[in-house]
Design a protein around this motif. Structure first.
Motif, PDB file in Angstrom:
ATOM      1  N   ARG A 413     -16.408 -10.399  -8.634  1.00  0.00           N
ATOM      2  CA  ARG A 413     -14.951 -10.244  -8.705  1.00  0.00           C
ATOM      3  C   ARG A 413     -14.415 -10.755 -10.046  1.00  0.00           C
ATOM      4  NH1 ARG A 413     -14.016 -12.406  -4.312  1.00  0.00           N
ATOM      5  NH2 ARG A 413     -13.450 -14.523  -4.922  1.00  0.00           N
ATOM      6  N   ARG A 416     -15.296  -8.264 -12.829  1.00  0.00           N
ATOM      7  CA  ARG A 416     -14.411  -7.101 -12.880  1.00  0.00           C
ATOM      8  C   ARG A 416     -13.090  -7.446 -13.555  1.00  0.00           C
ATOM      9  NH1 ARG A 416     -16.553  -6.425  -7.606  1.00  0.00           N
ATOM     10  NH2 ARG A 416     -14.695  -7.380  -6.664  1.00  0.00           N
ATOM     11  N   GLN A 417     -12.558  -8.613 -13.227  1.00  0.00           N
ATOM     12  CA  GLN A 417     -11.298  -9.057 -13.856  1.00  0.00           C
ATOM     13  C   GLN A 417     -11.490  -9.267 -15.362  1.00  0.00           C
ATOM     14  OE1 GLN A 417     -10.381 -12.587 -11.607  1.00  0.00           O
ATOM     15  NE2 GLN A 417      -9.693 -11.462  -9.810  1.00  0.00           N
ATOM     16  N   THR A 419     -13.728  -7.815 -17.358  1.00  0.00           N
ATOM     17  CA  THR A 419     -13.891  -6.515 -18.025  1.00  0.00           C
ATOM     18  C   THR A 419     -12.545  -5.809 -18.182  1.00  0.00           C
ATOM     19  OG1 THR A 419     -16.151  -6.277 -17.182  1.00  0.00           O
ATOM     20  CG2 THR A 419     -15.012  -4.258 -17.884  1.00  0.00           C
TER      21      THR A 419
END
Length: 425
Positions: A413, A416-417, A419
């Motif tokens: 998680r 993803r944040q 990136t």
């Protein structure tokens, strides 16, 4: 961001022809073409609530003004809680200081509001910064952040608690660290290993462990990779070998802040933690006998440790490039660098000052930190996304070590944040 090969301190000093006498660099004398007043905003490093930081800058400014009669410097000292915000507000209002000594520079560099290092500094001064700190001060391969002062991390342990628990030697591997924590726990030590993953500075504690496990925040191409296999293995180990067995103390790591962990160490309640230089003096005042060794890795000494730097920078808004450069050349004289670092139990950011401090018997307690700094890795502070990524890590990383939680899911998680923030740069 690749780390440059670090030249030995003595070799670099010889090659560059640098000595402790840099204090005359950049002097303007009386030929500045009229009086100029520079405004400096700087962070307060006094941990006791005193005015030592203000006295340092006032003394430095008085000496600078005596050498440069056409330039005055107004000094504004702000607490670390406020200084970054206040400088940001000043810049937003069109009232940028000429010089700011704060925690981050990348956003201002991205907005083309800063002078680059080569626009400000004389060549000997610019060439004198330690290589990892130069790398960390770069935005898009140009240096804008000038490393003002630095620190790195070592494993601290309470020698008396080790003796009472029958721990014969400081740990050099994760397995030895866990075994020592187990012995400390059996002797009733409150925090066998203090693991501060609370929101105060979890991003730093996290990075120390990622590096020790062979990972890090970014990969070889400079992109975030928080959910790498190495990082996942690191947090699996922390959860299974320290947190779940109850070896990290009564406060859950996600709720334990660094300040509280350091205070507990100074009270004699912590067996081990990852510490920085300023903790030594406070612990010694309370009678704690501090041992310190390089951070353990999975199978031996960690291949890299975390370095930290605070930054000083020159803003373009008022157009005082020449005067700012002269002032910063003076700031980075060995005499001034060594005084500030010595007064605050921190490390110099320059080659020659580091060599001088290493050779000084009075700085023996800092020698291990000095030796670790040249090969350290700093957080990716040159990325404008780092502030957002750091904030996300502070908020959520503590969940990754909770018993029953899968670290891979938390790291994925966060990855993803990270990136998404990087793509928005």
């Amino acid at each position: 961001m690749q780390r440059r090969r670090f030249l030995g301190l003595a070799a670099a000093a010889t090659t560059l022809g640098l000595t402790a006498g840099l204090s005359g660099c950049g002097a303007l004398g009386g030929d500045s073409g009229g009086d100029v007043t520079l405004r400096l905003v700087a962070a307060d490093y006094d941990l006791t609530g005193g005015d030592s930081t203000k006295k340092y800058w006032n003394g430095l400014v008085a000496a600078f003004e005596a050498k440069n009669p056409g330039v005055k410097v107004q000094v504004q000292i702000e607490s670390w809680n406020d200084v970054d915000r206040k400088v940001a507000d000043m810049v937003k209002a069109g009232q940028a200081p000429d010089v700011a000594q704060i925690g981050a520079y990348a956003d201002y560099a991205a907005a083309e509001q800063l002078y680059s290092a080569d626009e400000l500094l004389s060549i000997p001064v610019q060439a004198n910064f330690l290589a990892p700190l130069v790398d960390a001060g770069e935005y898009k391969r140009t240096q804008y952040g000038l490393p003002f002062v630095a620190s790195t991390r070592l494993l601290f342990y309470n020698e008396e608690l080790f003796d009472k628990a029958g721990v014969d030697a400081a740990p050099t591997t994760w397995a030895e660290l866990a075994a020592a924590a187990e012995k400390l726990n059996k002797k009733g030590v409150t925090y066998p290993f203090a693991l501060p993953l609370g929101p105060e500075e979890a991003q730093a504690e996290t990075m120390m462990w990622l590096l020790s496990g062979g990972g890090g925040y970014i990969d070889a191409t400079g992109h975030y990779n928080l959910d790498s296999d190495a990082n996942t293995r690191t947090f699996d180990w922390l959860r299974d070998n320290l947190v779940t067995p109850g070896l990290t103390g009564p406060t859950a790591p996600g709720k334990l802040n660094r300040k509280e962990a350091f205070a507990a160490f100074a009270r004699g309640e912590v067996g081990m933690l990852n510490g920085h230089p300023s903790l030594m003096q406070e612990a010694a005042k309370k009678g704690v006998k501090v041992g310190k060794v390089p951070l353990p890795g999975t199978d031996g000494k960690a291949k890299a440790t975390m370095g930290v730097a605070d930054w000083i920078m020159g803003f373009k808004q008022n157009g005082h490039r020449k005067e700012i450069g002269a002032f910063l050349d003076f700031v980075f004289s060995d005499e001034n660098v060594l005084k500030f670092a010595g007064d605050n139990d921190l490390l110099p950011a320059t080659v020659t000052a580091s060599a001088t401090m290493q050779a000084d018997p009075k700085s023996a307690d800092l020698r291990e930190f000095l030796e670790a700094l040249p090969d350290s890795q700093l957080p990716p502070v040159g990325k404008t996304s780092w502030a957002q990524v750091s904030s996300s890590v502070k908020k959520d990383i503590g969940r990754a070590v909770q018993p029953g939680v899968k670290p891979a899911e938390v790291l994925a998680r966060l990855a993803r944040q990270a990136t998404a923030a990087e793509n928005a740069e």
